[in-house]
Write a protein that holds these residues in place. Structure first.
Motif, mmCIF file in Angstrom:
data_model
loop_
_atom_site.group_PDB
_atom_site.id
_atom_site.type_symbol
_atom_site.label_atom_id
_atom_site.label_comp_id
_atom_site.label_asym_id
_atom_site.label_seq_id
_atom_site.Cartn_x
_atom_site.Cartn_y
_atom_site.Cartn_z
ATOM 1 N N TRP A 101 42.747 34.592 43.876
ATOM 2 C CA TRP A 101 42.930 33.185 43.513
ATOM 3 C C TRP A 101 43.975 33.046 42.412
ATOM 4 O O TRP A 101 44.821 32.148 42.469
ATOM 5 C CB TRP A 101 41.611 32.564 43.071
ATOM 6 N N GLU A 102 43.926 33.904 41.414
ATOM 7 C CA GLU A 102 44.910 33.840 40.323
ATOM 8 C C GLU A 102 46.325 34.074 40.855
ATOM 9 O O GLU A 102 47.271 33.425 40.416
ATOM 10 C CB GLU A 102 44.587 34.867 39.234
ATOM 11 N N TRP A 103 46.480 34.998 41.792
ATOM 12 C CA TRP A 103 47.796 35.250 42.374
ATOM 13 C C TRP A 103 48.287 34.038 43.153
ATOM 14 O O TRP A 103 49.434 33.624 43.009
ATOM 15 C CB TRP A 103 47.726 36.480 43.281
ATOM 16 N N ARG A 104 47.410 33.435 43.950
ATOM 17 C CA ARG A 104 47.777 32.247 44.716
ATOM 18 C C ARG A 104 48.127 31.085 43.782
ATOM 19 O O ARG A 104 49.083 30.364 44.002
ATOM 20 C CB ARG A 104 46.641 31.835 45.653
ATOM 21 N N HIS A 105 47.330 30.915 42.724
ATOM 22 C CA HIS A 105 47.584 29.850 41.746
ATOM 23 C C HIS A 105 48.923 30.083 41.041
ATOM 24 O O HIS A 105 49.706 29.145 40.855
ATOM 25 C CB HIS A 105 46.450 29.790 40.727
ATOM 26 N N ALA B 261 53.337 39.222 39.891
ATOM 27 C CA ALA B 261 53.134 40.511 40.554
ATOM 28 C C ALA B 261 51.909 41.243 40.018
ATOM 29 O O ALA B 261 51.242 41.961 40.767
ATOM 30 C CB ALA B 261 54.378 41.378 40.393
ATOM 31 N N ARG B 262 51.590 41.061 38.745
ATOM 32 C CA ARG B 262 50.449 41.771 38.162
ATOM 33 C C ARG B 262 49.140 41.352 38.820
ATOM 34 O O ARG B 262 48.258 42.186 39.051
ATOM 35 C CB ARG B 262 50.406 41.533 36.651
ATOM 36 N N ARG C 206 48.775 40.302 41.909
ATOM 37 C CA ARG C 206 48.759 40.911 43.245
ATOM 38 C C ARG C 206 48.414 42.397 43.144
ATOM 39 O O ARG C 206 47.631 42.919 43.941
ATOM 40 C CB ARG C 206 50.118 40.705 43.916
ATOM 41 N N ASP C 207 48.992 43.091 42.168
ATOM 42 C CA ASP C 207 48.685 44.507 41.970
ATOM 43 C C ASP C 207 47.210 44.703 41.632
ATOM 44 O O ASP C 207 46.571 45.648 42.109
ATOM 45 C CB ASP C 207 49.557 45.096 40.869
ATOM 46 N N ASP C 208 46.670 43.813 40.803
ATOM 47 C CA ASP C 208 45.250 43.902 40.443
ATOM 48 C C ASP C 208 44.359 43.659 41.653
ATOM 49 O O ASP C 208 43.325 44.303 41.813
ATOM 50 C CB ASP C 208 44.907 42.907 39.337
ATOM 51 N N TYR C 209 44.758 42.730 42.496
ATOM 52 C CA TYR C 209 43.984 42.472 43.716
ATOM 53 C C TYR C 209 43.998 43.706 44.615
ATOM 54 O O TYR C 209 42.953 44.126 45.125
ATOM 55 C CB TYR C 209 44.548 41.268 44.467
ATOM 56 N N LYS D 16 43.470 49.168 32.651
ATOM 57 C CA LYS D 16 44.713 49.060 31.879
ATOM 58 C C LYS D 16 45.262 47.632 31.922
ATOM 59 O O LYS D 16 45.692 47.083 30.904
ATOM 60 C CB LYS D 16 45.733 50.040 32.441
ATOM 61 N N SER D 17 45.215 47.015 33.090
ATOM 62 C CA SER D 17 45.721 45.650 33.238
ATOM 63 C C SER D 17 44.894 44.647 32.440
ATOM 64 O O SER D 17 45.431 43.762 31.775
ATOM 65 C CB SER D 17 45.732 45.275 34.717
ATOM 66 N N GLU D 18 43.575 44.777 32.498
ATOM 67 C CA GLU D 18 42.712 43.859 31.744
ATOM 68 C C GLU D 18 42.889 44.057 30.242
ATOM 69 O O GLU D 18 42.896 43.090 29.484
ATOM 70 C CB GLU D 18 41.244 44.044 32.140
#
Length: 105
Positions: free
Chosen positions: A18-22, A43-44, A46-49, A69-71
């Motif tokens: 949802w965050e990527w789509r938003h 991109a981050r 999408r990578d997290d998804y 690492k991302s969070e």
């Protein structure tokens, strides 16, 4: 990050999707460009998804590490900005008095 059995991603995979789509939406892109002068970097999300789905399907250690690492980076980025308002230690001394609404400024 010990043991992969009980660890869960910080968010559900659908949240990352949802965050990527938003982030890719026209309204958000326009607002972000207006506020920051550049398009948002999506991109981050999408990578997290992708990492979240890899964790759910195969319990991949690399996916777990990537999500953590991302969070952590997201939290650090959020904390590097000072708050806009200064917090009070106590209320003003005359907080109980009525407001002077009739007086000109």
């Amino acid at each position: 990050m010990a043991g992969g059995g009980s660890w869960r991603p910080p968010r559900s995979c659908e949240d990352y999707w949802w965050e990527w789509r938003h982030c890719r939406g026209l309204r958000h892109a326009f607002h972000h460009y207006y506020a920051h002068g550049q398009l948002p970097a999506c991109a981050r999300w999408r990578d997290d998804y992708t990492a979240c789905r890899a964790w759910e399907s195969a319990r991949a250690a690399a996916a777990q590490e990537a999500l953590c690492k991302s969070e952590r980076a997201r939290v650090e980025e959020k904390q590097k900005y000072a708050p806009v308002w200064t917090f009070r230690k106590s209320p003003p001394p005359d907080w109980y008095l009525p407001l002077e609404q009739d007086s000109p400024k």
